[in-house]
Design an enzyme around this catalytic site. Structure first.
Site, PDB file in Angstrom:
ATOM      1  N   HIS A 173       0.806  -1.237   0.000  1.00 53.10           N
ATOM      2  CA  HIS A 173       0.000   0.000   0.000  1.00 53.10           C
ATOM      3  C   HIS A 173       0.834   1.280   0.000  1.00 53.10           C
ATOM      4  CE1 HIS A 173      -0.005  -0.304   4.694  1.00 53.10           C
ATOM      5  NE2 HIS A 173       1.043   0.386   4.280  1.00 53.10           N
ATOM      6  N   HIS A 176      -2.451   4.356   9.775  1.00 52.74           N
ATOM      7  CA  HIS A 176      -1.100   4.760  10.175  1.00 52.74           C
ATOM      8  C   HIS A 176      -1.182   5.974  11.097  1.00 52.74           C
ATOM      9  CE1 HIS A 176      -0.598   2.433   6.464  1.00 52.74           C
ATOM     10  NE2 HIS A 176       0.638   2.183   6.837  1.00 52.74           N
ATOM     11  N   HIS A 183       9.859  -4.187   4.526  1.00 47.64           N
ATOM     12  CA  HIS A 183      10.301  -2.798   4.654  1.00 47.64           C
ATOM     13  C   HIS A 183      10.536  -2.411   6.103  1.00 47.64           C
ATOM     14  CE1 HIS A 183       5.861  -2.188   4.883  1.00 47.64           C
ATOM     15  NE2 HIS A 183       5.962  -0.883   5.024  1.00 47.64           N
ATOM     16  N   GLU A 227       3.178  -5.702   8.764  1.00 48.75           N
ATOM     17  CA  GLU A 227       1.905  -5.443   8.061  1.00 48.75           C
ATOM     18  C   GLU A 227       1.391  -6.718   7.372  1.00 48.75           C
ATOM     19  OE1 GLU A 227       2.264  -0.663   7.003  1.00 48.75           O
ATOM     20  OE2 GLU A 227       2.758  -2.094   5.435  1.00 48.75           O
TER      21      GLU A 227
HETATM   22  C1  DHB Z   1       6.141   3.529   3.116  1.00 44.80           C
HETATM   23  C2  DHB Z   1       5.546   2.292   3.273  1.00 44.80           C
HETATM   24  C3  DHB Z   1       4.472   2.115   4.118  1.00 44.80           C
HETATM   25  O1  DHB Z   1       3.870   0.918   4.368  1.00 44.80           O
HETATM   26  C4  DHB Z   1       3.947   3.189   4.784  1.00 44.80           C
HETATM   27  O2  DHB Z   1       2.847   2.984   5.513  1.00 44.80           O
HETATM   28  C5  DHB Z   1       4.524   4.441   4.652  1.00 44.80           C
HETATM   29  C6  DHB Z   1       5.628   4.619   3.818  1.00 44.80           C
HETATM   30  C7  DHB Z   1       7.293   3.715   2.202  1.00 44.80           C
HETATM   31  O3  DHB Z   1       7.770   2.762   1.603  1.00 44.80           O
HETATM   32  O4  DHB Z   1       7.740   4.838   2.028  1.00 44.80           O
HETATM   33 FE    FE Z   2       2.240   1.036   5.848  1.00 43.88          FE
END
Ligand code: DHB
Ligand code: FE
Length: 290
Positions: free
Chosen positions: A12, A59, A197, A244
């Site tokens: 997302h 978030h 991530h 997530e």
């Molecule tokens: C990013 C990824 C995310 O899941 C998020 O909630 C906010 C930023 C990113 O990759 O920058």
């Molecule tokens: Fe996120």
């Protein structure tokens, strides 16, 4: 009776929403990502559901650190796109399905899953970016998403997040709830967020392609085993925000499968993986109930 026909899984990344909203989807950085969703947009047009049950995470937008529900179902008739600091995304409000959402809340809570009921909340990139990826950008003259959406917000932001096991079991309870709703609705369930991530600290930017691919393999073929993976494995192998991905187990748990006796495994209609998109690996799957 309502039934779940398919599940969709997708990252997302907020920058994907920004790329779409600012007309940058054809740029070399973004082009390979949107190409991975071309099939999906076609598939979605051909398999338009009556309702999407969309599992996502907020978030710290609708909920702050003042209030952290583990699982929160949106029962409102309408939800507005949230202002995450740059103004709301120029996308339509999300139309809910209060009758089905209330039925699911009732069924799932009586089945021992303590959902929080939310009658008002704004929806951030966690929900609107997956909608944009599958439905495309609505044209100004057609300012609505293709169908109603029931949001299920999962806390994966503030520890402790729910276990993969709990998420997988909740998916099964959601399927039972949907299948006991007395209307012939075609429902899709979407699991969003991920993949690897980490947005903060010394390991910011961490991506683990091998781990992500194994996650996709197991999600397809052995979600029960995957559901036992402890949080620490997600964090160590794929970064703090990879947690997530437990949300994908809710959608997968809602799919019919051989393990429930009489069912057969879902069919993989599409699989896509790409690095990078902003700070994440993008993963995407479409599974149909056979
Ligand atoms: C990013 C990824 C995310 O899941 C998020 O909630 C906010 C930023 C990113 O990759 O920058
Ligand atoms: Fe996120």
């Amino acid at each position: 009776m309502a039934r779940i026909t398919a599940s969709v899984y997708t990252s997302h990344v907020p920058a994907i929403g920004a790329a779409l909203d600012h007309g940058k989807s054809g740029e070399p950085y973004w082009q390979p990502i949107f190409q991975g969703y071309e099939y999906s947009q076609q598939w979605f047009q051909e398999h338009r559901p009556d309702v999407i049950f969309l599992v996502y995470n907020d978030h710290a937008t609708a909920f702050s650190l003042d209030l952290i529900p583990t699982f929160a179902i949106g029962t409102a008739a309408q939800f507005q796109p949230a202002d995450e600091g740059w103004g709301p995304r120029p996308v339509p409000p999300v139309i809910g399905h209060p009758e089905l959402a209330s039925h699911i809340a009732h069924s799932v809570i009586v089945d021992d899953f303590d959902l929080t009921i939310v009658n008002r909340m704004d929806l951030d990139h966690g929900l609107t970016v997956p909608l944009s990826l599958l439905c495309g950008q609505p044209s100004p003259g057609d300012f609505s998403w293709p169908c109603p959406v029931i949001p299920l917000a999962v806390n994966v932001l503030h520890y402790p997040a729910p276990s993969g096991r709990r998420c997988f079991q909740l998916g099964k309870a959601i399927r039972k709830a949907i299948e006991s709703f007395d209307a012939p609705l075609n429902v899709q369930i979407w699991g969003t967020g991920g993949m690897s991530h980490q947005l903060q600290g010394a390991r910011a930017g961490l991506i683990n392609r091998d781990w992500d691919k194994r996650f996709l393999d197991l999600l397809i073929a052995d979600p029960e085993r995957l559901s036992h993976l402890p949080h620490i494995d997600y964090l160590r192998e794929a970064g703090s925000e990879s947690i997530e991905l437990v949300m994908w187990l809710i959608a997968r748990g809602a799919m019919a499968d051989v393990a429930d006796g009489g069912g057969s495994a879902p069919v993989v209609k599409h699989r896509f993986y790409h690095v990078p998109a902003s700070n994440t690996a993008v993963g995407h799957l479409i599974l149909e109930n056979s």
